[in-house]
Design a protein around this motif. Structure first.
Motif, short mmCIF file in Angstrom:
data_model
loop_
_atom_site.label_atom_id
_atom_site.label_comp_id
_atom_site.label_asym_id
_atom_site.label_seq_id
_atom_site.Cartn_x
_atom_site.Cartn_y
_atom_site.Cartn_z
N SER A 20 5.54 0.74 8.46
CA SER A 20 6.78 1.24 8.16
C SER A 20 7.92 0.92 7.85
N PHE A 21 8.94 1.69 6.92
CA PHE A 21 10.31 1.09 6.55
C PHE A 21 11.22 2.03 7.13
N TYR A 22 10.86 3.04 8.24
CA TYR A 22 11.82 3.84 8.60
C TYR A 22 13.10 3.02 9.30
N GLN A 23 13.05 2.16 10.26
CA GLN A 23 13.98 1.37 10.78
C GLN A 23 15.05 0.93 9.72
N LYS A 24 14.45 0.21 8.47
CA LYS A 24 15.19 -0.61 7.49
C LYS A 24 16.18 0.74 6.77
N LEU A 25 15.50 1.96 6.45
CA LEU A 25 16.18 2.91 5.83
C LEU A 25 17.39 3.61 6.63
N MET A 26 17.02 3.35 8.02
CA MET A 26 17.98 4.34 8.90
C MET A 26 19.12 2.97 9.41
N LEU A 27 19.02 1.86 9.06
CA LEU A 27 19.97 0.96 9.49
C LEU A 27 21.43 1.20 9.43
N ASN A 28 21.77 1.78 8.29
CA ASN A 28 23.18 2.28 8.11
C ASN A 28 23.56 3.79 8.15
N ASN A 29 22.59 4.34 9.07
CA ASN A 29 22.85 5.87 9.49
C ASN A 29 23.82 5.76 10.43
N THR B 124 0.78 -1.18 0.00
CA THR B 124 -0.12 0.15 0.17
C THR B 124 0.91 1.37 -0.10
N PHE B 125 0.46 2.17 -0.54
CA PHE B 125 0.97 3.54 -0.57
C PHE B 125 1.23 3.98 0.77
N ALA B 126 0.30 3.62 1.77
CA ALA B 126 0.03 3.96 3.03
C ALA B 126 1.47 3.44 3.95
N ASP B 127 2.46 2.86 3.41
CA ASP B 127 3.47 2.66 3.94
C ASP B 127 4.45 4.01 4.13
N LEU B 128 4.20 4.84 3.33
CA LEU B 128 4.94 5.92 3.07
C LEU B 128 4.33 6.85 4.50
N GLY B 129 3.12 6.94 4.68
CA GLY B 129 2.64 7.74 5.81
C GLY B 129 3.02 7.18 7.08
N GLN B 130 3.25 5.70 7.21
CA GLN B 130 3.71 5.18 8.32
C GLN B 130 4.80 5.40 8.71
N THR B 131 5.61 5.45 7.57
CA THR B 131 7.02 6.07 7.90
C THR B 131 7.27 7.10 8.46
N ILE B 132 6.46 8.13 7.81
CA ILE B 132 6.61 9.66 8.30
C ILE B 132 6.06 9.40 9.62
N ALA B 133 5.16 8.92 10.10
CA ALA B 133 4.64 9.04 11.35
C ALA B 133 5.67 8.41 12.43
N GLU B 134 6.51 7.36 12.03
CA GLU B 134 7.37 6.79 12.89
C GLU B 134 8.69 7.67 13.19
N MET B 135 9.11 8.33 11.75
CA MET B 135 10.05 9.28 11.75
C MET B 135 9.92 10.37 12.98
N PHE B 136 8.57 11.01 12.84
CA PHE B 136 8.30 12.17 13.85
C PHE B 136 7.57 11.74 15.05
N ASN B 137 7.62 10.30 15.47
CA ASN B 137 7.45 10.06 16.71
C ASN B 137 5.83 10.28 16.90
N LEU B 138 5.07 9.96 15.92
CA LEU B 138 3.63 10.27 15.82
C LEU B 138 2.73 9.02 16.18
N PRO B 139 1.67 8.99 16.48
CA PRO B 139 0.72 7.83 16.85
C PRO B 139 0.67 7.09 15.52
N SER B 140 0.71 5.71 15.64
CA SER B 140 0.80 4.86 14.39
C SER B 140 -0.68 5.19 13.47
N LEU B 141 -0.54 4.93 12.23
CA LEU B 141 -1.85 5.07 11.37
C LEU B 141 -2.35 4.03 11.47
#
Length: 406
Positions: A396-405, A374-391
């Motif tokens: 979310s794929f936020y943790q996956k894209l930040m693994l090598n940060n 679903t396109f909503a994976d983006l919204g869920q990723t944004i929510a996690e990035m900003f520590n917002l309540p889950s949609l």
């Protein structure tokens, strides 16, 4: 706190979606087919070094299962995947609302009849409420074609040009000077109020200038009058939490101005990119800059201009280093689309396709996000990035894209 940037490459599909057969869109593939056509006509491969390095080509190959000519590139600096849409339609609001975490799971109303398209009862009410006793058009049409065909008659008669398409939309074209821009907006606002019972998603004001059919051209003063999303989006949640949502282009109109803190209009891809970079230089922490690059869709997809689309993509690709350079150390850039609009496809409507789901930050190498359901994976990723309540929707794929940060 970090900032997020979403760039919507309006209409940039990368392969027919799993349910494309329901829309008659198998085997549409906006990216692959325009690249193939460009090579056939120009005898050269489309070159997108920065988008390709983020994983765009690999995402398209995985989604579309179709090869195409592409200049050499190095896959080394982005998270990349491809997302399917679960909303019932392939229209602009559905795509944007879903990427913000709220898919459209109901059916829009449509004006299905090709001509005349609008019910006489509706038109009678429009005439009564607007005081303008008549319209031109009343059909399914391409916006540029109908202006060329009826623009001169519009100037002579003062009657607005009203038309629709396969989308849930009522469009009104009028001359900025002869009809008046504010008069056009007022007309569209009145029509918007009358369409709720028809469940029509948008009324769009389509102003144009010029003196004859040979030089009529639409301006950047387009305005979309949309219904509200059916539930709070990640934009609402961010603003409620004290963050800032900056709309560039038609984003504010698409969300009926809900969840928007600031808005900037601009005409053309370069101007929209300039505006985005301008906000990157001034926006504070806890900000989301949300930009729609409408010209890919309205200037090339709907007009079935594969060469123009390819050239615009290459020009946009060359602007990406400027965006990277303007990003702060902990900013994250997302690139996606709201639907397809294959310029080699029949007709002039959107196509049901997977869209790219790309992300970049300064410390990322290469991360395969795979297929997103679903396109909503983006919204869920944004929510996690900003520590917002889950949609309610999305993963979310936020943790996956930040693994090598680092």
């Amino acid at each position: 706190m970090a900032r997020a940037i979403i760039l919507v490459m309006d209409s940039f599909g990368i392969g027919h979606a799993p349910d494309a057969d329901k829309f008659g869109d198998v085997p549409a593939n906006t990216f692959a087919h325009l690249a193939q056509y460009y090579y056939q006509q120009k005898q050269q491969k489309i070159a997108l070094p920065h988008l390709a390095s983020m994983g765009l080509v690999d995402a398209c190959l995985s989604a579309g299962k179709e090869s195409f000519p592409i200049a050499e590139y190095r896959l080394d600096k982005g998270a990349y995947g491809y997302a399917a849409e679960i909303s019932s339609g392939k229209d602009t609001p559905s795509g944007h609302w879903e990427m913000a975490g709220v898919p459209v799971l109901f059916d829009w109303g449509y004006f299905d009849q090709t001509t005349p398209s609008f019910p006489s009862k509706l038109l009678d009410t429009i005439y009564q409420k607007t005081g303008i006793d008549g319209i031109l058009g009343n059909c399914h049409a391409s916006g540029t074609d109908i202006i060329a065909k009826l623009g001169e008659e519009h100037v002579k008669t003062g009657l607005p040009i009203c038309y629709t398409s396969a989308d849930s939309v009522f469009q009104v074209a009028a001359h900025e000077e002869h009809f008046g821009l504010e008069k056009l907006y007022q007309y569209c606002e009145t029509v918007r109020e009358l369409l709720d019972d028809y469940n029509i998603g948008r009324v769009i004001a389509r102003p144009f200038v010029g003196e004859t059919s040979a030089d009529f051209i639409r301006t950047g003063n387009r305005r979309d009058y949309s219904v509200l999303p059916p539930s709070p989006t990640v934009l609402d949640k961010l603003t409620e939490a004290g963050g800032t949502v900056i709309s560039v282009g038609k984003i504010s109109d698409i969300f009926a101005h809900q969840g928007i803190s600031e808005k900037t209009k601009a005409t053309g891809i370069d101007a929209l990119v300039d505006a985005t970079i301008g906000h990157l230089k001034s926006a504070g922490d806890n900000s989301l800059i949300f930009t729609n690059l409408v010209n890919f869709d309205q200037d090339f997809g709907h007009r079935r201009d594969a060469i123009g689309y390819a050239e615009a993509l290459q020009a946009f690709d060359q602007r990406l280093p400027e965006i990277f350079a303007a990003m702060n150390e902990d900013d994250v850039l997302f690139l996606t689309a709201d639907h397809g609009c294959d310029p080699t496809w029949h007709g002039s409507d959107h196509t049901r396709e997977y869209v790219p789901m790309l992300a970049y930050h300064h410390h990322i190498s290469s991360v395969d996000l795979g297929e997103r359901t679903t396109f909503a994976d983006l919204g869920q990723t944004i929510a996690e990035m900003f520590n917002l309540p889950s949609l309610e929707y999305g993963t979310s794929f936020y943790q996956k894209l930040m693994l090598n940060n680092e």
